[in-house]
Design a protein around this motif. Structure first.
Motif, mmCIF file in Angstrom:
data_model
loop_
_atom_site.group_PDB
_atom_site.id
_atom_site.type_symbol
_atom_site.label_atom_id
_atom_site.label_comp_id
_atom_site.label_asym_id
_atom_site.label_seq_id
_atom_site.Cartn_x
_atom_site.Cartn_y
_atom_site.Cartn_z
ATOM 1 N N ALA A 1 71.917 1.472 -27.213
ATOM 2 C CA ALA A 1 72.591 -0.155 -26.707
ATOM 3 C C ALA A 1 70.688 -0.986 -27.500
ATOM 4 C CB ALA A 1 72.959 -1.100 -25.636
ATOM 5 N N ARG A 2 69.898 -0.633 -26.134
ATOM 6 C CA ARG A 2 68.974 -1.322 -26.683
ATOM 7 C C ARG A 2 67.600 -0.755 -27.576
ATOM 8 N NH1 ARG A 2 68.941 0.825 -20.006
ATOM 9 N NH2 ARG A 2 69.872 -1.631 -19.544
ATOM 10 N N GLU B 1 80.268 -1.311 -15.019
ATOM 11 C CA GLU B 1 78.174 -0.905 -14.665
ATOM 12 C C GLU B 1 77.675 -2.431 -14.365
ATOM 13 O OE1 GLU B 1 76.760 2.697 -14.432
ATOM 14 O OE2 GLU B 1 75.384 1.978 -16.179
ATOM 15 N N ALA B 2 77.370 -3.115 -15.299
ATOM 16 C CA ALA B 2 76.237 -3.974 -15.803
ATOM 17 C C ALA B 2 76.590 -5.279 -14.400
ATOM 18 C CB ALA B 2 76.344 -4.754 -16.692
ATOM 19 N N ALA C 1 66.093 -9.946 -18.917
ATOM 20 C CA ALA C 1 65.272 -8.801 -18.879
ATOM 21 C C ALA C 1 65.885 -7.484 -19.436
ATOM 22 C CB ALA C 1 65.601 -8.434 -17.274
ATOM 23 N N ASP C 2 67.102 -8.028 -20.056
ATOM 24 C CA ASP C 2 67.948 -6.838 -21.478
ATOM 25 C C ASP C 2 69.352 -7.474 -21.642
ATOM 26 O OD1 ASP C 2 69.695 -4.645 -21.873
ATOM 27 O OD2 ASP C 2 69.316 -3.771 -20.086
ATOM 28 N N LEU D 1 76.594 -7.445 -24.145
ATOM 29 C CA LEU D 1 77.852 -6.674 -23.330
ATOM 30 C C LEU D 1 78.485 -7.455 -22.610
ATOM 31 C CD1 LEU D 1 79.094 -4.530 -23.602
ATOM 32 C CD2 LEU D 1 78.526 -3.084 -21.374
ATOM 33 N N MET D 2 77.861 -8.281 -21.422
ATOM 34 C CA MET D 2 78.063 -9.238 -20.267
ATOM 35 C C MET D 2 79.284 -10.233 -20.680
ATOM 36 S SD MET D 2 75.307 -8.191 -17.011
ATOM 37 C CE MET D 2 75.989 -9.422 -15.578
ATOM 38 N N ASN D 3 78.062 -11.530 -21.481
ATOM 39 C CA ASN D 3 78.467 -13.021 -21.554
ATOM 40 C C ASN D 3 78.470 -12.733 -23.214
ATOM 41 O OD1 ASN D 3 78.067 -12.753 -18.635
ATOM 42 N ND2 ASN D 3 75.653 -12.963 -19.341
ATOM 43 N N GLN D 4 78.204 -12.084 -23.675
ATOM 44 C CA GLN D 4 79.104 -12.461 -24.938
ATOM 45 C C GLN D 4 80.348 -11.716 -25.754
ATOM 46 O OE1 GLN D 4 75.116 -11.945 -27.089
ATOM 47 N NE2 GLN D 4 74.933 -14.816 -26.450
ATOM 48 N N ARG D 5 81.205 -11.749 -27.380
ATOM 49 C CA ARG D 5 81.599 -10.968 -27.451
ATOM 50 C C ARG D 5 80.962 -10.885 -28.741
ATOM 51 N NH1 ARG D 5 87.174 -11.555 -25.418
ATOM 52 N NH2 ARG D 5 87.102 -12.943 -24.186
#
Length: 213
Positions: free
Chosen positions: A29-30, A70-71, A107-108, A114-118
């Motif tokens: 992903a990174r 996990e995030a 930082a990532d 993944l956490m905050n956007q669709r």
């Protein structure tokens, strides 16, 4: 009794394999972007045939689900550690909480998306994976309320303000500090709007007797 150690070893090996798969998924992903990972490339990275990967995750969305959980669990633990002791002044506490979230997000990029956007079409986290995010949200609402910001609309403005600065930082100055430097000013504007008292000004240092200017 004799069967328990065997079952435990099998479970440990299975968990270790899942961990290896998730680590490979994060690495990919990174490298290529959170929405562009493939099960084939993940399987190749861990030395596994793609069909074998399905014994651990039945779809790519299942991998995303585990990554999402996990995030948010990682941020939850990070925030609890960083905010275990906060300044007494509400404005200072707000500055600290804002910086903790901002720094973690920028930082990532892949993790933030993944956490905050669709970013991923068709992906919705399961209730289990979503639980840490809900706890963080509830804790954030309670944190602001404890420091004098009690309206839910004000909380929504705060997280929108943070989200906008994070997105600008990641999109327009990745690795830099162009928008990070604006965070304190933006939070002060928000604090002024919701009526938080200014921080006490530092008292000027007294000169010792006989010291020349």
């Amino acid at each position: 009794m004799l069967g328990e150690p065997k079952r435990s070893r099998i479970a440990e090996r299975r968990e270790a394999t899942r961990r290896e798969i998730l680590d490979a998924a994060w690495a990919q992903a990174r490298e290529v972007g959170i929405a562009s990972i493939t099960l084939r490339d993940i399987a190749r990275a861990v030395g596994m045939q793609p069909p074998s990967l399905y014994t651990h995750f039945d779809s790519k969305n299942a991998v995303y689900d585990a990554m999402y959980a996990e995030a948010w669990a990682e941020y939850e633990a990070h925030a609890l550690a960083q905010l275990g002791s906060v300044p007494e002044e509400p404005r200072a506490a707000l500055h600290l909480a804002s910086k903790v979230f901002f720094d973690f997000a920028v930082a990532d990029l892949a993790r933030h998306q993944l956490m905050n956007q669709r970013t991923i079409p068709g992906f919705e986290p399961s209730a289990e994976a979503y639980a840490p995010a809900v706890r963080v949200l509830d804790h954030g609402i309670a944190f602001l309320a404890a420091h004098g910001v009690t309206e839910r609309a004000d909380f929504d403005i705060w997280i929108s303000l943070l989200g906008g600065l994070i997105d600008q930082q990641l999109a327009n100055d990745p690795g830099g500090d162009r928008f990070a430097r604006l965070l304190g000013r933006a939070i002060d504007m928000f604090a002024d709007a919701v009526g938080l008292s200014p921080l006490p000004e530092k008292r000027p240092t007294r000169q010792k007797a006989g010291t020349r200017k």
